[in-house]
Design an enzyme around this catalytic site. Structure first.
Site, PDB file in Angstrom:
ATOM      1  N   GLU A   1      -1.743   8.158  -6.571  1.00 50.25           N
ATOM      2  CA  GLU A   1      -1.685   7.449  -7.848  1.00 50.25           C
ATOM      3  C   GLU A   1      -2.653   8.087  -8.833  1.00 50.25           C
ATOM      4  OE1 GLU A   1      -2.274   3.275  -7.117  1.00 50.25           O
ATOM      5  OE2 GLU A   1      -0.512   3.109  -5.839  1.00 50.25           O
TER       6      GLU A   1
ATOM      7  N   HIS B   1       1.271   0.027 -10.166  1.00 50.58           N
ATOM      8  CA  HIS B   1       0.331  -0.767  -9.355  1.00 50.58           C
ATOM      9  C   HIS B   1      -0.097  -2.042 -10.098  1.00 50.58           C
ATOM     10  CE1 HIS B   1      -2.639  -0.239  -5.801  1.00 50.58           C
ATOM     11  NE2 HIS B   1      -2.405  -1.513  -6.021  1.00 50.58           N
TER      12      HIS B   1
ATOM     13  N   ARG C   1       0.848  -1.189   0.000  1.00 51.08           N
ATOM     14  CA  ARG C   1       0.000   0.000   0.000  1.00 51.08           C
ATOM     15  C   ARG C   1       0.885   1.241   0.000  1.00 51.08           C
ATOM     16  NH1 ARG C   1      -3.314  -3.009  -1.276  1.00 51.08           N
ATOM     17  NH2 ARG C   1      -5.364  -3.495  -0.334  1.00 51.08           N
TER      18      ARG C   1
END
Length: 546
Positions: free
Chosen positions: A261, A279, A232
């Site tokens: 992000e 990601h 995370r």
């Protein structure tokens, strides 16, 4: 026939069980604008999405027939879970389907970091044959620190051992026995910092883990350490990491997740010692098929046999029971959150005692709520009311529930104790007719505190002027006191002071408080929920066997 709407790109193979089932009709629609989706959503019993469709409260106002929303993935940040819960809609996800994908991506990032593969690739493609600038290091006989030993952390450690790495593992629930059985060493965070050549993080993002890897922690690490984060964004303080890399203390980092992000920070994107990916942890063909298979299978189970495994919210009890138990459910979650903060470590044992009128009620849901409150401190949103008992068992924590007719001085009373070894913490609470929820016991002290978001728990010697000193110091820091309650077991002995505050208290304030003569300890406690416990519409008829 049950109608299922799929709005995002999801594997046909993963949806096969729904396509083939005689009681389900599956319809695909490309991601639609909100207004168009609102027109058709009322015709469907279930909705399957990934991350593109935003399931908002406004959309759900038109979803009168909808019973299930399925996120074909782990996170549910694109779904208004509270609005779905109020509407009585079950929200499910697929929490375990990406374990292998995330594990393998972590190993790929670690190898790329060790051998500088992305940097060498770019230079070679540019026509530059440079063998001298990319000398790497081996994983063999290096020490890997794994912070967070959930499913992914455990699988990473298992595979890293095959490279001949020594594993230091940290997790609040990791026992010496489990570590030894897995061929690793249970370690503190500080030991991992001192000894590790590589450190990989696999924790949820919580108040405790946000900024866990910061300037202070980085200063304790071995020179030349390398970091990997495929868990995370926010667990690693990115600015602190950049500073440590620029100073030469940290050799490099491989990051798949970021505080914001899409990532745009040039200090991360342009640093030659930082490898980044967008990601991709769960982005494999197999993982995407697995998430679709998991949610498809659970949708069938929910409609065919009322069995629920991976709900992130909780179906409702009957209206009459809900009305009666509503204040206890919120209070139960709150004392679970508070008692684990008082213990300051993961428990090995939980004891719950119900007294008075509560003995006559079905308290299974209330017990689940307390356990969820306890576990959520370390496991964050990975724990819910459905999986609470399962996760408790998985973490090796025992629990015991007793119904005791004696009323303990209140018409209703619940007492929660958590312990680890010789350390324990206890909170007792009640709901007073006309006054609402009250915490009436903290450890050995009798008090009377209404649960509030920000609480300050102080142990001090029972001596004149202590209350004034505390109030004056908090005033110096512009911290407003809402209420103050005190309790003691004997005159002149140790006493307790519990204050409700208007804002958070930082470490500097705690340090200043503990410097007061006669003030033995001060701890800031925080509640994430001080409003209402809102279960869904339907009573839970069957919980998956645990």
């Amino acid at each position: 026939m049950y109608k299922v709407l799929v709005t995002d790109g999801i594997s046909d193979t993963g949806l096969k069980s729904l396509f083939d089932h005689p009681h389900f009709v599956v319809e695909r629609q490309p991601t639609l604008p909100l207004e168009e989706l609102k027109i058709i959503i009322g015709n469907y019993d279930a909705l399957i999405v990934r991350s593109q469709t935003k399931v908002t409260e406004e959309l759900l106002e038109s979803a009168d027939q909808l019973r299930v929303i399925a996120r074909a993935g782990v996170g549910v940040d694109n779904i208004d879970v509270n609005a779905a819960t109020r509407k009585g809609i079950i929200v499910i996800n697929a929490p375990g389907a990406n374990t292998i994908a995330a594990t393998e991506h972590t190993l790929a990032m670690m190898l790329s970091l060790a051998r500088k593969i992305p940097q060498a690739y770019e230079k070679t493609k540019a026509g530059i044959w440079d063998r001298n600038s990319f000398k790497g290091v081996e994983l063999y006989k290096k020490t890997l620190g794994v912070i967070g030993m959930g499913k992914i952390g455990t699988e990473v450690a298992k595979r890293a051992k095959s490279f001949g790495m020594n594993i230091l593992a940290f997790d609040p629930y990791l026992t010496e026995e489990r570590a030894k059985k897995s061929g690793m060493t249970k370690a503190s965070l500080d030991l991992i910092a001192r000894e590790s050549d590589f450190i990989t993080v696999h924790t949820p993002l919580t108040n405790d883990t946000k900024g866990l890897i910061n300037d202070d922690y980085l200063s304790k690490t071995k020179k030349g350490v390398r970091f990997v984060n495929c868990a995370r964004g926010g667990i690693i303080d990115e600015k602190a990491l950049v500073r440590a890399i620029q100073s030469g203390h940290v050799a490099g980092a491989a990051l798949d997740v970021f505080e914001k992000e899409p990532v745009a920070d040039p200090e991360l994107l342009q640093n030659p010692n930082i490898i980044v990916t967008p990601h991709l942890g769960a982005s494999t063909v197999e993982a995407q098929e697995k998430v679709a298979q998991e949610v498809s299978a659970e949708i069938i189970e929910i409609f065919e046999s009322q069995s629920i495994t991976n709900a992130v919210n909780m179906p409702q009890m009957s209206g009459e029971v809900q009305q009666k138990m509503q204040p206890y459910l919120l209070l139960g979650e709150q004392i679970g959150q508070l008692v684990i903060q008082l213990l300051k470590q993961a428990p090995s044992k939980i004891e719950i005692n119900y007294h008075g009128d509560l003995v006559e009620e079905d308290t299974e849901l209330l017990t689940r709520v307390m356990i969820k409150g306890i576990l959520s401190h370390h496991l964050s949103d990975s724990v819910n009311l459905i999986n609470a008992f399962h996760l408790l068992k998985e973490q090796g924590v025992s629990y015991n529930v007793q119904n005791i007719p004696h009323n303990k001085g209140f018409a209703n009373y619940m007492e929660l104790t958590v312990s680890q070894g010789t350390e324990s913490a206890t909170i007792g609470a009640t709901v007073l007719n006309g006054y609402g929820a009250r915490i009436v016991k903290m450890n050995h002290y009798r008090i009377d505190v209404k649960p509030e978001k920000h609480l300050l728990y102080i142990l001090h010697q029972d001596m004149p002027g202590m209350i004034g000193k505390v109030g004056s110091l908090l005033g110096d820091y512009q911290i407003n006191i809402g209420t103050m309650q005190v309790g003691r077991t004997m005159v002149g002995g140790e006493a307790v002071m519990v204050l409700t505050l208007d804002k958070k208290v930082n470490a500097e304030v705690i340090q200043a408080l503990t410097s007061i003569n006669g003030l033995n300890a001060a701890q800031f406690l925080e509640l994430s929920n001080v409003d209402t416990f809102v279960p869904g519409r339907q009573e839970l008829q069957k919980v998956e066997s645990i």
